[in-house]
Design a protein around this motif. Structure first.
Motif, mmCIF file in Angstrom:
data_model
loop_
_atom_site.group_PDB
_atom_site.id
_atom_site.type_symbol
_atom_site.label_atom_id
_atom_site.label_comp_id
_atom_site.label_asym_id
_atom_site.label_seq_id
_atom_site.Cartn_x
_atom_site.Cartn_y
_atom_site.Cartn_z
ATOM 1 N N ASP A 257 0.846 -1.087 -0.017
ATOM 2 C CA ASP A 257 0.081 -0.017 0.146
ATOM 3 C C ASP A 257 0.778 1.277 0.268
ATOM 4 O OD1 ASP A 257 -2.569 1.210 -0.143
ATOM 5 O OD2 ASP A 257 -2.390 1.602 2.332
ATOM 6 N N HIS A 259 0.389 5.719 0.431
ATOM 7 C CA HIS A 259 -0.252 6.814 0.471
ATOM 8 C C HIS A 259 0.610 7.923 0.256
ATOM 9 C CE1 HIS A 259 -4.449 5.406 1.337
ATOM 10 N NE2 HIS A 259 -3.871 4.592 1.839
ATOM 11 N N HIS A 293 -3.285 -1.280 6.002
ATOM 12 C CA HIS A 293 -3.888 -1.502 4.790
ATOM 13 C C HIS A 293 -3.016 -2.689 4.111
ATOM 14 C CE1 HIS A 293 -5.771 2.593 4.369
ATOM 15 N NE2 HIS A 293 -6.150 1.934 5.380
HETATM 16 MG MG MG Z 1 -4.469 2.536 1.563
#
Ligand code: MG
Length: 411
Positions: A257, A259, A293
């Protein structure tokens, strides 16, 4: 949400456990087979738990051997204590048909009863909700009686004389089927059929309820049965089932993941469930916790059930600013629901800043708290990318994770 089914469209259950198990030589304890332990609970509890956890289950009548029903032995009383108020216990008869009829009469006396009934042999403990759904659905479609059947895979021979060594012939197995229980019926229809048969001399030759319904002119619908729903007849069947149910396999899944840091937002940022001070916040629909995540996706990967976006779509407003520990809790509960457990979780966080080291132990403790695992089964690692790429330029933060699960072995 669909509305709850009305009570008369439910399926009442008659669980037959009145047999003495002549072919099952009881173990040293002398406990009848339906009360023998399979995994951690009795065979009968496996059946009752499956029925009671099925949303469309109506009343349950448990039919026990007469001596037992009237005076429950202490061990059996303990085993059934958990079901007090949810299961009615009655005495069976001398034959299977009589036991089923006793159950049907008991149901008929009830003020509130369902339109449908399923009659099940307690010696088949591995009952699935999928099969119950299929039985109910056939009744909803108008079937008078519905039974699960399976093909015969062995070559079958029929004796042509009393001495099987002297003569036998092969029977075409394509014309044969194995019949299982539960068998489900329109309640009034099967009650009438049993009542008509009650005084018949040949009633011992009726080995299941579908035969009885058919003898009274009912049409029987067939659905596909379930190999797991084997019947325990001999002690060896129980041994084999215990081995089958204890077979687990190890599976791994991976997750990744990313971000992006925001120029408009300030920290703190959430990583592995811990708030960490940072000059920039993260762009995300939820709290943007890359560690959680990636771990969720690793677990879903090992389960083979999809990815985090499938369960928690960013398009849904309710996940806006959501705390991601609930996603990990959901993933970890999904493992339990599948009958498995998490052996190990390993996550690597990739960023130049913030420094992860000072928070590593706190993160492990938080992950342990959310998943219920010992922190010795959790690993949190971190690396920089030596100033290279988007993580090196501090444009975002990334995480990679591995989950190792123990799950019931499947085909
Ligand atoms: Mg995420």
């Amino acid at each position: 949400m669909p509305s709850a089914p009305s009570s008369n469209a439910r399926l009442d259950i008659i669980l037959l456990a009145a047999g003495t198990g002549q072919r099952f030589s009881p173990e040293a304890s002398g406990v009848p087979k339906q009360f023998q332990k399979l995994q951690q609970k009795s065979i009968i509890s496996h059946c009752l738990d499956q029925f009671l956890s099925w949303p469309e289950c109506g009343k349950i009548i448990l039919v026990l051997p007469p001596d037992m029903a009237n005076d429950l032995p202490p061990a059996i009383k303990d085993a059934l204590a958990a079901y007090t108020g949810r299961v009615a216990i009655i005495a069976g008869g001398v034959s299977r048909a009589e036991s089923a009829l006793n159950g049907l009469i008991e149901l008929d006396r009830a003020e509130e009863k369902s339109r449908y009934v399923a009659i099940h042999d307690a010696a088949r403990p591995r009952l699935s909700h999928r099969l119950l759904d299929a039985l109910k659905s056939a009744l909803d479609d108008g079937a008078e009686g519905v039974i699960p059947v399976l093909p015969v895979s062995d070559t079958i021979r029929q004796k042509t004389s009393d001495n099987p060594m002297a003569g036998s012939r092969v029977v075409d197995r394509n014309s044969l089927m194995r019949v299982q229980t539960p068998q489900a019926f329109q309640t009034g229809r099967i009650l009438a059929a049993h009542q008509k048969l009650a005084n018949a001399e040949n009633k011992a030759s009726f080995t299941d309820d579908a035969m009885i319904a058919e003898a009274d002119g009912a049409k029987i619908t067939l659905i596909t049965g379930d190999e797991a729903l084997k019947k325990i007849t001999y002690a060896e069947d129980l041994t084999a089932m215990r081995q089958e149910m204890s077979q687990m396999e190890t599976r791994t899944g991976s997750g990744y993941d990313v971000h992006k840091f925001s120029d408009e937002k300030t920290g703190p940022i959430m990583i592995c469930g811990i708030a960490i001070p940072h000059p920039k916040g993260l762009l995300a629909h939820s709290d943007g916790d890359v560690g959680l995540h990636a771990l969720c996706d690793a677990i879903f990967g090992a389960l083979g059930t999809g990815d985090i976006g499938h369960f928690f779509p960013p398009s849904e407003a309710r996940w806006k600013k959501a705390a991601s520990d609930q996603f990990l809790k959901f993933a970890s509960d999904s493992v339990k629901e599948a009958g498995g457990r998490i052996i190990h979780l390993d996550v690597t966080l990739i960023c130049e800043r913030p420094k992860i080291g000072p928070y590593r132990e706190q993160m492990k403790d938080r992950l342990a708290e959310v998943t219920g695992l010992a922190s010795s089964r959790i690993s949190v690692k971190a690396t920089t990318s030596e100033g290279l790429g988007f993580t090196g330029r501090q444009e975002g933060i990334a995480a990679m994770a591995q989950a190792t699960l123990s799950l019931p072995a499947t085909e």
